[in-house]
Design an enzyme around this catalytic site. Sequence first.
Site, PDB file in Angstrom:
ATOM      1  CG  HIS A  49     -33.956  46.623 -31.214  1.00 50.61           C
ATOM      2  ND1 HIS A  49     -33.292  45.427 -31.040  1.00 50.61           N
ATOM      3  CD2 HIS A  49     -34.726  46.471 -32.326  1.00 50.61           C
ATOM      4  CE1 HIS A  49     -33.640  44.595 -31.999  1.00 50.61           C
ATOM      5  NE2 HIS A  49     -34.504  45.202 -32.793  1.00 50.61           N
ATOM      6  CD  GLU A  51     -31.707  46.625 -26.244  1.00 54.50           C
ATOM      7  OE1 GLU A  51     -31.495  45.436 -25.955  1.00 54.50           O
ATOM      8  OE2 GLU A  51     -32.616  47.002 -27.010  1.00 54.50           O
ATOM      9  CB  CYS A  79     -30.597  41.457 -30.506  1.00 57.28           C
ATOM     10  SG  CYS A  79     -30.470  43.124 -31.234  1.00 57.28           S
ATOM     11  CB  CYS A  82     -28.925  45.973 -28.846  1.00 58.48           C
ATOM     12  SG  CYS A  82     -30.441  46.549 -29.672  1.00 58.48           S
TER      13      CYS A  82
END
Length: 155
Positions: A49, A51, A79, A82
């Site tokens: 991801h 992040e 999410c 993260c």
Amino acid sequence: MDGMETALREAEEAMREGEVPVGAALYCGEELVWADHNRREQHQDPTAHAEMLCLREGAKKLGRWRLSDCTLYVTLEPCPMCAGALLMSRVGRCVFGAADPEKGCCGSVYDLPADPALGGITRWKEDGREACGNLLASFFRERRGKEKSTSEDAL
């Protein structure tokens, strides 16, 4: 260029690459430390991801894992994975462009940074940047259109 603009530019790059268009930018004060975008398809890595990539590479560049003096700008609310990484890296602040009513863990579905059991220091703020939500909506609208025409072609 501000942090959210940098993250949005990364999200646009993700979209060009066929990734879900989420971008992030890690700043320490006014200095851009690292900017990246989703790369799950490219890396075949469920943790790639935007992040996570920013936190990982930013910590390497800074030479430390404690990022309490840093701000992470991200185009979509983090999410659970993260948001947890924000807490574990002690990021001081997270600013996100669009809320995620399905998986968001900085206030939408759950507020992981505020959970007293985790003792986090991360503060978060929604930027409400319309462009972030529009980019995601456009991506998924286009993807659904392709899926629909592919299934119709099979008939």
